[in-house]
Design a protein around this motif. Structure first.
Motif, PDB file in Angstrom:
ATOM      1  N   PHE A  26       1.222  -1.334   0.502  1.00 30.73           N
ATOM      2  CA  PHE A  26      -0.248  -0.002  -0.113  1.00 30.73           C
ATOM      3  C   PHE A  26       1.116   1.402  -0.322  1.00 30.73           C
ATOM      4  O   PHE A  26       2.353   1.339   0.406  1.00 30.73           O
ATOM      5  N   LEU A  27       0.197   2.241  -0.749  1.00 30.36           N
ATOM      6  CA  LEU A  27       0.999   3.713  -0.559  1.00 30.36           C
ATOM      7  C   LEU A  27      -0.032   4.637  -0.049  1.00 30.36           C
ATOM      8  O   LEU A  27      -0.897   4.875  -0.539  1.00 30.36           O
ATOM      9  N   LEU A  28       0.220   5.508   1.098  1.00 29.47           N
ATOM     10  CA  LEU A  28      -0.490   6.360   1.676  1.00 29.47           C
ATOM     11  C   LEU A  28      -0.068   7.455   1.935  1.00 29.47           C
ATOM     12  O   LEU A  28       0.278   8.076   1.883  1.00 29.47           O
ATOM     13  N   ASP A  29      -0.338   8.966   0.969  1.00 25.91           N
ATOM     14  CA  ASP A  29      -0.109  10.014   0.544  1.00 25.91           C
ATOM     15  C   ASP A  29      -1.436  10.743   1.985  1.00 25.91           C
ATOM     16  O   ASP A  29      -2.615  11.229   1.269  1.00 25.91           O
ATOM     17  N   GLU A  30      -0.760  11.359   2.957  1.00 24.27           N
ATOM     18  CA  GLU A  30      -1.384  11.873   3.904  1.00 24.27           C
ATOM     19  C   GLU A  30      -3.096  11.462   3.742  1.00 24.27           C
ATOM     20  O   GLU A  30      -3.579  12.072   3.453  1.00 24.27           O
ATOM     21  N   PRO A  31      -2.656  10.288   4.580  1.00 24.37           N
ATOM     22  CA  PRO A  31      -4.629  10.717   4.920  1.00 24.37           C
ATOM     23  C   PRO A  31      -5.176  10.697   5.997  1.00 24.37           C
ATOM     24  O   PRO A  31      -4.712  11.506   6.776  1.00 24.37           O
ATOM     25  N   LEU A  32      -6.491  10.825   5.848  1.00 24.36           N
ATOM     26  CA  LEU A  32      -7.787  11.524   6.536  1.00 24.36           C
ATOM     27  C   LEU A  32      -7.170  13.510   6.739  1.00 24.36           C
ATOM     28  O   LEU A  32      -7.456  13.806   7.466  1.00 24.36           O
ATOM     29  N   GLN A  33      -6.491  13.759   6.022  1.00 23.27           N
ATOM     30  CA  GLN A  33      -6.194  15.017   5.598  1.00 23.27           C
ATOM     31  C   GLN A  33      -7.727  15.807   6.044  1.00 23.27           C
ATOM     32  O   GLN A  33      -8.386  15.434   5.390  1.00 23.27           O
ATOM     33  N   GLY A  34      -7.456  16.620   6.460  1.00 18.99           N
ATOM     34  CA  GLY A  34      -8.505  17.613   6.780  1.00 18.99           C
ATOM     35  C   GLY A  34      -9.462  17.166   8.042  1.00 18.99           C
ATOM     36  O   GLY A  34     -10.061  18.002   9.030  1.00 18.99           O
ATOM     37  N   THR A  35      -8.545  15.729   8.887  1.00 16.10           N
ATOM     38  CA  THR A  35      -9.762  16.431   9.693  1.00 16.10           C
ATOM     39  C   THR A  35      -8.387  16.476  11.560  1.00 16.10           C
ATOM     40  O   THR A  35      -7.370  16.646  10.675  1.00 16.10           O
ATOM     41  N   ASN A  36      -9.081  16.494  12.441  1.00 15.33           N
ATOM     42  CA  ASN A  36      -8.315  17.214  13.542  1.00 15.33           C
ATOM     43  C   ASN A  36      -7.229  16.088  13.462  1.00 15.33           C
ATOM     44  O   ASN A  36      -7.632  14.993  14.193  1.00 15.33           O
ATOM     45  N   PRO A  37      -5.598  16.948  14.395  1.00 14.46           N
ATOM     46  CA  PRO A  37      -5.301  15.902  14.632  1.00 14.46           C
ATOM     47  C   PRO A  37      -5.029  15.240  15.325  1.00 14.46           C
ATOM     48  O   PRO A  37      -4.499  14.049  15.198  1.00 14.46           O
ATOM     49  N   ALA A  38      -5.364  14.717  16.602  1.00 10.05           N
ATOM     50  CA  ALA A  38      -5.487  14.814  17.805  1.00 10.05           C
ATOM     51  C   ALA A  38      -6.684  12.639  16.936  1.00 10.05           C
ATOM     52  O   ALA A  38      -6.036  11.766  17.467  1.00 10.05           O
ATOM     53  N   GLU A  39      -8.064  13.746  16.320  1.00 10.49           N
ATOM     54  CA  GLU A  39      -8.708  12.571  15.702  1.00 10.49           C
ATOM     55  C   GLU A  39      -8.157  11.299  14.347  1.00 10.49           C
ATOM     56  O   GLU A  39      -7.894  10.109  14.293  1.00 10.49           O
ATOM     57  N   ARG A  40      -7.029  12.271  14.126  1.00  8.91           N
ATOM     58  CA  ARG A  40      -6.557  12.262  12.553  1.00  8.91           C
ATOM     59  C   ARG A  40      -5.227  10.842  13.298  1.00  8.91           C
ATOM     60  O   ARG A  40      -5.059   9.876  13.152  1.00  8.91           O
ATOM     61  N   GLN A  41      -4.550  11.445  14.712  1.00 12.78           N
ATOM     62  CA  GLN A  41      -3.314  10.051  14.797  1.00 12.78           C
ATOM     63  C   GLN A  41      -4.501   9.300  15.165  1.00 12.78           C
ATOM     64  O   GLN A  41      -3.461   8.212  14.876  1.00 12.78           O
ATOM     65  N   LEU A  42      -5.377   9.293  15.611  1.00 13.62           N
ATOM     66  CA  LEU A  42      -6.100   7.734  16.491  1.00 13.62           C
ATOM     67  C   LEU A  42      -6.385   6.808  15.345  1.00 13.62           C
ATOM     68  O   LEU A  42      -5.579   5.392  15.018  1.00 13.62           O
ATOM     69  N   ALA A  43      -6.195   7.504  14.354  1.00 15.81           N
ATOM     70  CA  ALA A  43      -7.597   6.815  13.009  1.00 15.81           C
ATOM     71  C   ALA A  43      -6.626   5.934  12.336  1.00 15.81           C
ATOM     72  O   ALA A  43      -6.819   5.145  11.759  1.00 15.81           O
ATOM     73  N   ILE A  44      -5.242   7.075  11.895  1.00 13.49           N
ATOM     74  CA  ILE A  44      -4.590   6.757  10.914  1.00 13.49           C
ATOM     75  C   ILE A  44      -3.370   5.436  12.035  1.00 13.49           C
ATOM     76  O   ILE A  44      -3.402   4.356  10.958  1.00 13.49           O
ATOM     77  N   ARG A  45      -3.523   5.428  12.695  1.00 15.18           N
ATOM     78  CA  ARG A  45      -2.713   4.408  13.715  1.00 15.18           C
ATOM     79  C   ARG A  45      -3.511   3.115  13.951  1.00 15.18           C
ATOM     80  O   ARG A  45      -3.431   1.815  13.517  1.00 15.18           O
ATOM     81  N   ARG A  46      -5.294   3.251  14.313  1.00 15.81           N
ATOM     82  CA  ARG A  46      -6.135   2.044  13.390  1.00 15.81           C
ATOM     83  C   ARG A  46      -5.674   1.053  11.725  1.00 15.81           C
ATOM     84  O   ARG A  46      -5.454  -0.034  12.368  1.00 15.81           O
ATOM     85  N   ILE A  47      -5.561   2.168  11.283  1.00 20.89           N
ATOM     86  CA  ILE A  47      -5.573   1.648   9.718  1.00 20.89           C
ATOM     87  C   ILE A  47      -4.029   0.544   9.857  1.00 20.89           C
ATOM     88  O   ILE A  47      -3.972   0.224   9.002  1.00 20.89           O
ATOM     89  N   LEU A  48      -3.122   2.041  10.167  1.00 24.51           N
ATOM     90  CA  LEU A  48      -1.617   1.083  10.288  1.00 24.51           C
ATOM     91  C   LEU A  48      -1.776  -0.540  10.952  1.00 24.51           C
ATOM     92  O   LEU A  48      -0.998  -1.584  10.943  1.00 24.51           O
ATOM     93  N   ARG A  49      -2.245  -0.442  12.126  1.00 22.40           N
ATOM     94  CA  ARG A  49      -1.978  -1.817  13.054  1.00 22.40           C
ATOM     95  C   ARG A  49      -3.175  -3.043  12.034  1.00 22.40           C
ATOM     96  O   ARG A  49      -2.707  -3.805  12.154  1.00 22.40           O
ATOM     97  N   SER A  50      -3.994  -2.300  11.838  1.00 21.09           N
ATOM     98  CA  SER A  50      -5.038  -3.470  10.856  1.00 21.09           C
ATOM     99  C   SER A  50      -3.673  -3.914   9.840  1.00 21.09           C
ATOM    100  O   SER A  50      -4.028  -5.092   9.182  1.00 21.09           O
ATOM    101  N   LEU A  51      -3.252  -3.147   8.814  1.00 18.83           N
ATOM    102  CA  LEU A  51      -2.834  -3.727   7.413  1.00 18.83           C
ATOM    103  C   LEU A  51      -1.779  -4.446   8.014  1.00 18.83           C
ATOM    104  O   LEU A  51      -0.920  -5.064   7.645  1.00 18.83           O
ATOM    105  N   VAL A  52      -1.153  -4.077   9.779  1.00 17.13           N
ATOM    106  CA  VAL A  52      -0.247  -4.606   9.623  1.00 17.13           C
ATOM    107  C   VAL A  52       0.053  -6.066  10.739  1.00 17.13           C
ATOM    108  O   VAL A  52       0.348  -6.685  10.073  1.00 17.13           O
TER     109      VAL A  52
END
Length: 120
Positions: A26-52
């Motif tokens: 996968f290649l992800l470029d600035e996913p969830l851009q436009g989401t507030n930083p705290a929630e974006r971090q949590l969401a992207i970490r959840r996505i990355l954990r799922s991919l791992v």
């Protein structure tokens, strides 16, 4: 919502590949851009954990320097960066990157320099 739908499709494809025993990249470029930083971090970490967990491999670009600061993600993430500089010309400032990957997080910034150049 469009970004979430693409991420859902990406995870679905990774699951199918995993079930077949195939690799998934996968290649992800600035996913969830436009989401507030705290929630974006949590969401992207959840996505990355799922991919791992699905044995997917890939790359993610982000201006969020703390994205892989959790113990589980720091074990599987390899931070790299591009070095950039601001060139000044009669046409105005230009960001220039040499596009060579360097180890670690980027330690240089350019936003404040560009604000100063633009008189903001």
């Amino acid at each position: 919502m469009a970004g979430l739908l693409r991420l859902k499709a990406l995870l679905g494809s990774a699951r199918v590949a995993g079930e077949k025993g195939d690799g998934f990249v996968f290649l992800l470029d600035e996913p969830l851009q436009g989401t507030n930083p705290a929630e974006r971090q949590l969401a992207i970490r959840r996505i990355l954990r799922s991919l791992v967990a699905l044995n997917a491999s890939g790359a993610i670009t982000s201006h969020d320097l703390a994205l892989a600061d959790t113990e589980d993600l720091s074990r599987v993430a390899v931070p790299v960066h591009f070095q950039g500089r601001v060139d000044l010309s009669a046409e105005g400032p230009t960001l220039v990157f040499d596009h060579r990957l360097r180890p670690g997080l980027c330690s240089s910034t350019n936003a404040i320099q560009l604000l100063d150049i633009m008189g903001l």
